[in-house]
Design a protein around this motif. Sequence first.
Motif, PDB file in Angstrom:
ATOM      1  N   GLY A   1       0.822  -1.205   0.000  1.00 34.65           N
ATOM      2  CA  GLY A   1       0.000   0.000   0.000  1.00 34.65           C
ATOM      3  C   GLY A   1       0.852   1.249   0.000  1.00 34.65           C
TER       4      GLY A   1
ATOM      5  N   GLY B   1       2.092   5.338   3.206  1.00 32.38           N
ATOM      6  CA  GLY B   1       3.025   4.436   2.516  1.00 32.38           C
ATOM      7  C   GLY B   1       3.811   5.163   1.438  1.00 32.38           C
TER       8      GLY B   1
ATOM      9  N   THR C   1       3.590  -1.701  -3.217  1.00 29.73           N
ATOM     10  CA  THR C   1       2.525  -2.512  -3.805  1.00 29.73           C
ATOM     11  C   THR C   1       1.203  -1.747  -3.726  1.00 29.73           C
ATOM     12  OG1 THR C   1       1.608  -3.613  -1.839  1.00 29.73           O
ATOM     13  CG2 THR C   1       3.656  -4.538  -2.751  1.00 29.73           C
TER      14      THR C   1
ATOM     15  N   ARG D   1      -3.253  -2.276  -5.348  1.00 31.02           N
ATOM     16  CA  ARG D   1      -4.140  -3.018  -6.257  1.00 31.02           C
ATOM     17  C   ARG D   1      -4.250  -2.311  -7.593  1.00 31.02           C
ATOM     18  NH1 ARG D   1      -9.025  -2.687  -2.164  1.00 31.02           N
ATOM     19  NH2 ARG D   1      -8.060  -0.632  -2.148  1.00 31.02           N
ATOM     20  N   ASN D   2      -4.158  -0.997  -7.557  1.00 32.62           N
ATOM     21  CA  ASN D   2      -4.464  -0.202  -8.736  1.00 32.62           C
ATOM     22  C   ASN D   2      -3.181   0.389  -9.351  1.00 32.62           C
ATOM     23  OD1 ASN D   2      -5.349   1.658 -10.558  1.00 32.62           O
ATOM     24  ND2 ASN D   2      -6.737   2.729  -9.156  1.00 32.62           N
TER      25      ASN D   2
ATOM     26  N   CYS E   1      -6.288  -9.162  -0.582  1.00 34.42           N
ATOM     27  CA  CYS E   1      -7.478 -10.009  -0.398  1.00 34.42           C
ATOM     28  C   CYS E   1      -7.376 -11.274  -1.247  1.00 34.42           C
ATOM     29  CB  CYS E   1      -8.747  -9.259  -0.820  1.00 34.42           C
ATOM     30  SG  CYS E   1      -9.258  -8.010   0.346  1.00 34.42           S
TER      31      CYS E   1
ATOM     32  N   GLY F   1      -3.980  -0.828   3.860  1.00 30.62           N
ATOM     33  CA  GLY F   1      -5.184  -0.947   4.648  1.00 30.62           C
ATOM     34  C   GLY F   1      -6.261  -0.038   4.108  1.00 30.62           C
TER      35      GLY F   1
ATOM     36  N   SER G   1      -7.396  -9.042   4.404  1.00 27.74           N
ATOM     37  CA  SER G   1      -6.219  -8.437   3.762  1.00 27.74           C
ATOM     38  C   SER G   1      -5.175  -8.010   4.789  1.00 27.74           C
ATOM     39  CB  SER G   1      -6.637  -7.233   2.909  1.00 27.74           C
ATOM     40  OG  SER G   1      -7.289  -6.261   3.709  1.00 27.74           O
TER      41      SER G   1
ATOM     42  N   ASN H   1       1.918  -1.239  10.090  1.00 27.54           N
ATOM     43  CA  ASN H   1       1.319   0.071  10.360  1.00 27.54           C
ATOM     44  C   ASN H   1      -0.094  -0.166  10.884  1.00 27.54           C
ATOM     45  OD1 ASN H   1       0.864   2.766  10.554  1.00 27.54           O
ATOM     46  ND2 ASN H   1       0.642   3.130   8.355  1.00 27.54           N
ATOM     47  N   SER H   2      -0.250  -0.035  12.167  1.00 24.94           N
ATOM     48  CA  SER H   2      -1.535  -0.339  12.786  1.00 24.94           C
ATOM     49  C   SER H   2      -2.323   0.951  13.034  1.00 24.94           C
ATOM     50  CB  SER H   2      -1.271  -1.114  14.068  1.00 24.94           C
ATOM     51  OG  SER H   2      -2.456  -1.593  14.579  1.00 24.94           O
ATOM     52  N   SER H   3      -3.095   0.995  14.105  1.00 27.03           N
ATOM     53  CA  SER H   3      -3.892   2.195  14.376  1.00 27.03           C
ATOM     54  C   SER H   3      -4.106   2.332  15.875  1.00 27.03           C
ATOM     55  CB  SER H   3      -5.246   2.057  13.684  1.00 27.03           C
ATOM     56  OG  SER H   3      -6.178   2.931  14.266  1.00 27.03           O
TER      57      SER H   3
ATOM     58  N   LYS I   1      -6.608  -4.412  13.494  1.00 25.21           N
ATOM     59  CA  LYS I   1      -5.394  -3.744  13.977  1.00 25.21           C
ATOM     60  C   LYS I   1      -4.928  -4.376  15.297  1.00 25.21           C
ATOM     61  CE  LYS I   1      -4.925  -0.713  10.642  1.00 25.21           C
ATOM     62  NZ  LYS I   1      -3.916  -0.970   9.608  1.00 25.21           N
TER      63      LYS I   1
ATOM     64  N   TRP J   1      -3.379  10.568  13.768  1.00 25.61           N
ATOM     65  CA  TRP J   1      -4.460  10.888  12.822  1.00 25.61           C
ATOM     66  C   TRP J   1      -3.863  11.644  11.638  1.00 25.61           C
ATOM     67  CZ3 TRP J   1      -7.828  13.323  17.226  1.00 25.61           C
ATOM     68  CH2 TRP J   1      -8.365  12.291  18.013  1.00 25.61           C
TER      69      TRP J   1
ATOM     70  N   PRO K   1      -6.220  10.019   1.814  1.00 27.52           N
ATOM     71  CA  PRO K   1      -7.476   9.694   1.129  1.00 27.52           C
ATOM     72  C   PRO K   1      -8.310   8.677   1.907  1.00 27.52           C
ATOM     73  CG  PRO K   1      -5.625   9.617  -0.415  1.00 27.52           C
ATOM     74  CD  PRO K   1      -5.047   9.849   0.945  1.00 27.52           C
TER      75      PRO K   1
HETATM   76  N1  NAP Z   1      -4.796   7.984   7.899  1.00 27.32           N
HETATM   77  C1  NAP Z   1      -4.856   7.760   9.199  1.00 27.32           C
HETATM   78  O1  NAP Z   1      -5.209   8.630   9.996  1.00 27.32           O
HETATM   79  C2  NAP Z   1      -4.475   6.405   9.743  1.00 27.32           C
HETATM   80  C3  NAP Z   1      -4.575   6.213  11.130  1.00 27.32           C
HETATM   81  C4  NAP Z   1      -4.218   4.983  11.656  1.00 27.32           C
HETATM   82  C5  NAP Z   1      -3.766   3.975  10.815  1.00 27.32           C
HETATM   83  N2  NAP Z   1      -3.684   4.187   9.469  1.00 27.32           N
HETATM   84  C6  NAP Z   1      -3.201   3.065   8.627  1.00 27.32           C
HETATM   85  O2  NAP Z   1      -2.219   3.499   7.724  1.00 27.32           O
HETATM   86  C7  NAP Z   1      -2.193   2.623   6.595  1.00 27.32           C
HETATM   87  C8  NAP Z   1      -2.136   3.461   5.345  1.00 27.32           C
HETATM   88  O3  NAP Z   1      -3.331   4.189   5.239  1.00 27.32           O
HETATM   89  P1  NAP Z   1      -3.449   5.635   4.588  1.00 27.32           P
HETATM   90  O4  NAP Z   1      -4.240   6.431   5.523  1.00 27.32           O
HETATM   91  O5  NAP Z   1      -2.136   6.095   4.135  1.00 27.32           O
HETATM   92  O6  NAP Z   1      -4.406   5.276   3.347  1.00 27.32           O
HETATM   93  P2  NAP Z   1      -4.310   5.441   1.759  1.00 27.32           P
HETATM   94  O7  NAP Z   1      -3.689   6.715   1.396  1.00 27.32           O
HETATM   95  O8  NAP Z   1      -5.665   5.130   1.232  1.00 27.32           O
HETATM   96  O9  NAP Z   1      -3.328   4.245   1.342  1.00 27.32           O
HETATM   97  C9  NAP Z   1      -3.720   2.914   1.417  1.00 27.32           C
HETATM   98  C10 NAP Z   1      -2.823   2.105   0.514  1.00 27.32           C
HETATM   99  O10 NAP Z   1      -3.153   0.718   0.671  1.00 27.32           O
HETATM  100  C11 NAP Z   1      -3.449   0.139  -0.599  1.00 27.32           C
HETATM  101  N3  NAP Z   1      -4.449  -0.904  -0.365  1.00 27.32           N
HETATM  102  C12 NAP Z   1      -5.665  -0.765   0.191  1.00 27.32           C
HETATM  103  N4  NAP Z   1      -6.279  -1.963   0.265  1.00 27.32           N
HETATM  104  C13 NAP Z   1      -5.429  -2.878  -0.253  1.00 27.32           C
HETATM  105  C14 NAP Z   1      -5.478  -4.286  -0.467  1.00 27.32           C
HETATM  106  N5  NAP Z   1      -6.573  -5.033  -0.195  1.00 27.32           N
HETATM  107  N6  NAP Z   1      -4.420  -4.915  -1.019  1.00 27.32           N
HETATM  108  C15 NAP Z   1      -3.325  -4.198  -1.349  1.00 27.32           C
HETATM  109  N7  NAP Z   1      -3.202  -2.868  -1.182  1.00 27.32           N
HETATM  110  C16 NAP Z   1      -4.260  -2.209  -0.635  1.00 27.32           C
HETATM  111  C17 NAP Z   1      -3.913   1.327  -1.458  1.00 27.32           C
HETATM  112  O11 NAP Z   1      -3.721   1.151  -2.857  1.00 27.32           O
HETATM  113  P3  NAP Z   1      -4.873   0.480  -3.796  1.00 27.32           P
HETATM  114  O12 NAP Z   1      -6.161   1.122  -3.421  1.00 27.32           O
HETATM  115  O13 NAP Z   1      -4.423   0.726  -5.182  1.00 27.32           O
HETATM  116  O14 NAP Z   1      -4.817  -0.975  -3.452  1.00 27.32           O
HETATM  117  C18 NAP Z   1      -2.984   2.430  -0.953  1.00 27.32           C
HETATM  118  O15 NAP Z   1      -1.722   2.337  -1.597  1.00 27.32           O
HETATM  119  C19 NAP Z   1      -3.437   1.751   6.702  1.00 27.32           C
HETATM  120  O16 NAP Z   1      -3.104   0.472   7.181  1.00 27.32           O
HETATM  121  C20 NAP Z   1      -4.285   2.484   7.727  1.00 27.32           C
HETATM  122  O17 NAP Z   1      -5.115   1.611   8.428  1.00 27.32           O
HETATM  123  C21 NAP Z   1      -4.027   5.379   8.907  1.00 27.32           C
END
Ligand code: NAP
Length: 299
Positions: free
Chosen positions: A43, A49, A66, A68-69, A91, A114, A133, A160-162, A192, A218, A222
């Motif tokens: 991700g 990431g 890595t 999906r898209n 998945c 995630g 996943s 990377n948890s939460s 998580k 936090w 996206p």
């Molecule tokens: N943002 C926050 O405040 C926050 C807080 C606590 C924890 N987190 C954790 O941080 C991590 C990154 O999140 P983010 O906030 O940076 O979100 P993000 O910008 O939406 O990035 C998520 C990434 O994961 C990929 N992804 C999603 N589902 C997937 C799957 N089934 N298989 C493979 N790749 C997948 C997405 O790419 P594709 O859609 O192309 O697959 C994207 O590259 C997550 O684990 C999230 O739970 C975030």
Amino acid sequence: MWDTILDLTISRSFDASGFMRHQKHFKKISDEYIKHRTILITGGTSGIGKSLAQSLNKLGGTVFVTGRNPEKFQTSGLKEQGIHFISLDLCDLDSIEQIVSAMPSLDYVVCNAGAMPSDLTLVKDKYDAIFGSQVIGHLILIKQIIKQNKANEECAFHFNSSGGLLLKKLDLSDLTWKKNPYNKLSSYANAKRAQSILSEYLSMRFSQFTFSTSHPGWVDTPALCEAMPKFYEKFKNRLRTADQGADTLLWLVSKGQLIHSGKFWFDRKKKNLYPFFWTRESEKTRNAFIELIKDYLDY
Ligand SMILES: NC(=O)c1ccc[n+]([C@@H]2O[C@H](COP(=O)([O-])OP(=O)(O)OC[C@H]3O[C@@H](n4cnc5c(N)ncnc54)[C@H](OP(=O)(O)O)[C@@H]3O)[C@@H](O)[C@H]2O)c1
């Protein structure tokens, strides 16, 4: 004293002001264990990431992300910076073995991918997509990396948890939501929490490698905006940047094997996984989870 009080509010700790306070104690990150190392970030095409990928690349690491898209990667600007892409849907559990076989040897793996899908879809009729996943997909990925000798001698794996896990007790009783209406927030926190226990277990099972779980606070990404629009609206001016959210992961990677394996981190500090006693899983649930993990590690 004042710092402790602000940290107890959670909101003034997980937000950008919390990062600014905590970073006063941070030291500059060294490239010693990053330069010439190979890093896989699941991700890594957006949000935390992506930011981590860029920082590791700048510090001399060879980075594979890595997603999906593939289009997300093509438009991310990462390719132009020399960062590589591997298509992977966590998945799709059956695809992981083959995908790992085409990977280079790795020094670090960041299990970051995630999402929090609104609709329920099942993985192998056993898990919802969040647990399937983030927990099982990552477990199979780690297993295959180790099994196929793609993990270099001093490899470290970071989840990377939460912070949401801190309020959740592991629950394995309804992973397909047959008994209760699907609740993405509850599933997310459960996955998580499971990641943190998985990391603890793997640190003992594979003691030659290093494992960690951390949470980013936090962060304005996206995923957060899409999954929790009301929360996003309320806190959007106080969220951390993606770089701030990625800081602890970057720091953990930069430490190589020097960190205490199997622990939980936030803003470069070790944290208690169970600040609330009622979130500790029963022995029966923990054993059931360990059995589930062992099933996947059996080879
Ligand atoms: N943002 C926050 O405040 C926050 C807080 C606590 C924890 N987190 C954790 O941080 C991590 C990154 O999140 P983010 O906030 O940076 O979100 P993000 O910008 O939406 O990035 C998520 C990434 O994961 C990929 N992804 C999603 N589902 C997937 C799957 N089934 N298989 C493979 N790749 C997948 C997405 O790419 P594709 O859609 O192309 O697959 C994207 O590259 C997550 O684990 C999230 O739970 C975030």
